[in-house]
Write an enzyme that holds these catalytic residues in place. Structure first.
Site, short mmCIF file in Angstrom:
data_model
loop_
_atom_site.label_atom_id
_atom_site.label_comp_id
_atom_site.label_asym_id
_atom_site.label_seq_id
_atom_site.Cartn_x
_atom_site.Cartn_y
_atom_site.Cartn_z
N TYR A 29 -11.11 -9.59 -7.07
CA TYR A 29 -10.33 -10.07 -8.21
C TYR A 29 -10.97 -11.26 -8.90
O TYR A 29 -10.31 -12.00 -9.63
CB TYR A 29 -8.91 -10.43 -7.76
N ARG A 88 0.86 -1.18 0.00
CA ARG A 88 0.00 0.00 0.00
C ARG A 88 0.90 1.23 0.00
O ARG A 88 2.03 1.19 0.48
CB ARG A 88 -0.89 0.02 1.24
N ARG A 118 -1.02 -1.94 -7.18
CA ARG A 118 -1.31 -3.03 -6.23
C ARG A 118 -2.30 -4.02 -6.86
O ARG A 118 -2.12 -5.24 -6.73
CB ARG A 118 -1.89 -2.41 -4.95
N LYS A 130 -1.96 -2.28 7.55
CA LYS A 130 -3.27 -1.82 7.98
C LYS A 130 -3.72 -2.54 9.24
O LYS A 130 -3.57 -3.76 9.35
CB LYS A 130 -4.27 -2.08 6.83
N HIS A 159 -2.57 2.38 -6.14
CA HIS A 159 -3.48 1.25 -5.89
C HIS A 159 -3.72 0.44 -7.15
O HIS A 159 -3.94 -0.78 -7.08
CB HIS A 159 -4.81 1.76 -5.32
N HIS A 176 -4.91 -8.65 3.35
CA HIS A 176 -6.34 -8.47 3.56
C HIS A 176 -6.79 -9.30 4.77
O HIS A 176 -6.49 -10.49 4.84
CB HIS A 176 -7.15 -8.92 2.34
#
Length: 319
Positions: free
Chosen positions: A296, A162, A264, A190, A261, A287
């Site tokens: 995806y 990120r 990414r 995150k 992003h 995630h």
């Protein structure tokens, strides 16, 4: 369960503290929840329900709030909210109701809030390998700024970092001893979750050329070259990197508005097209929930279709 004597708006500060301390949610998520719930509080006041207690909230209130989001609440440009945007407001309210449940406060179950049908996720934008190559070759690496920018683009595509994780990198984290083997680096991302990211030998090559060209002692891995006082860090900002990536995307003539992003997404898409399973990509991206990685499916669905077409016996039977 206990009935709270505090009106719903007075619970929101405690809810946001709960998101930070107990749920470990990212600052951005907390900010979004606060912003979306501010609209809910505004609606409560407009409808004369600002003193509503958690156990007094009914499905009828939720229905009227949904009508308000759909018909009355406008974007800054004066347009009605798209269904996908309405979802964000409702998901924040769901989270608040889940907080009430977790705190044994009597309230409406979050399952009573249904998300609008037809609120499709936006199409994931990504670059093909050829487009990535074109982007990487755009910076003028004869200049120190261009060399740095090439190293940034190579790093983003190699690691799937990120932008906030990239900005936080320091020089002393990068070890060039075994460049031919690449580099495994543990980072905190995150929600304070740690994961391992992988720098390819190619990315390390560009990082080494860039760091070797520097004559400063700033600990930040990626710096700007503007003159500043000796005490100020020259660490690049997220905004600078966003503008830089966008600029090179335009110079390369790419059909996609390129952002960090998007790189990414390109990283994840490349892994999936090579046969990496969704759970592994979830780990690579950091995630927390597999549902986030399921954006995806545009890749996995096509790959599964191609595999079925190639290998399933029914496609090879003669008429």
């Amino acid at each position: 369960m206990n009935k709270s004597n505090k009106p719903i708006p007075e619970h929101i500060t405690d809810f946001l503290d709960y998101c930070e301390i107990e749920k470990g949610l990212a600052n951005k998520t907390q900010e979004n929840y606060a912003r979306y719930l501010k609209v809910f509080v505004k609606w409560l006041k407009k409808s004369g329900n600002d003193s509503l207690l958690p156990h007094q909230l009914t499905p009828d209130h939720i229905w009227k709030y949904r009508l308000y989001l759909s018909r009355k609440h406008k974007t800054p440009s004066g347009d009605n909210l798209k269904k996908i945007t309405q979802n964000y407001y409702l998901v924040a309210l769901r989270a608040l109701l889940d907080y009430f449940t977790d705190r044994d406060i009597t309230s409406l179950p979050s399952s009573k809030i249904k998300l609008p049908k037809g609120a499709k996720q936006e199409t994931v934008k990504f670059l093909t390998l050829d487009q990535m190559k074109k982007l990487m070759e755009t910076p003028d690496t004869r200049k120190k700024g261009g060399l740095r920018d090439r190293a940034i683009i190579e790093t983003l595509f190699s690691t799937g970092l990120r932008i906030s994780e990239l900005v936080d990198l320091n020089r002393d984290q990068i070890n060039f001893k075994n460049m031919d083997e690449g580099l495994e680096l543990t980072i905190t991302g995150k929600g304070n979750a740690t994961r391992t990211v992988y720098f390819s030998p190619r990315a390390l090559k560009w990082l080494k050329m860039y760091t070797d060209s520097r004559e400063d002692t700033d600990p930040a891995l990626f710096i700007n070259y503007r003159s500043r006082g000796d005490t100020d860090s020259r660490r690049l900002s997220k905004r600078y990197i966003e503008q830089m990536v966008k600029k090179y995307g335009k110079l390369a003539g790419l059909p996609v508005n390129v952002t960090p992003h998007v790189l990414r997404h390109s990283y994840a898409t490349d892994l999936l097209t090579q046969g990496v399973d969704l759970r592994t990509v979830q780990e690579f991206l950091g995630h927390k929930n597999i549902a986030t990685t399921q954006i995806y499916t545009h890749v996995t669905s096509k790959r599964l279709k191609d595999i079925h077409k190639k290998f399933h016996g029914g496609n090879r039977l003669e008429e």
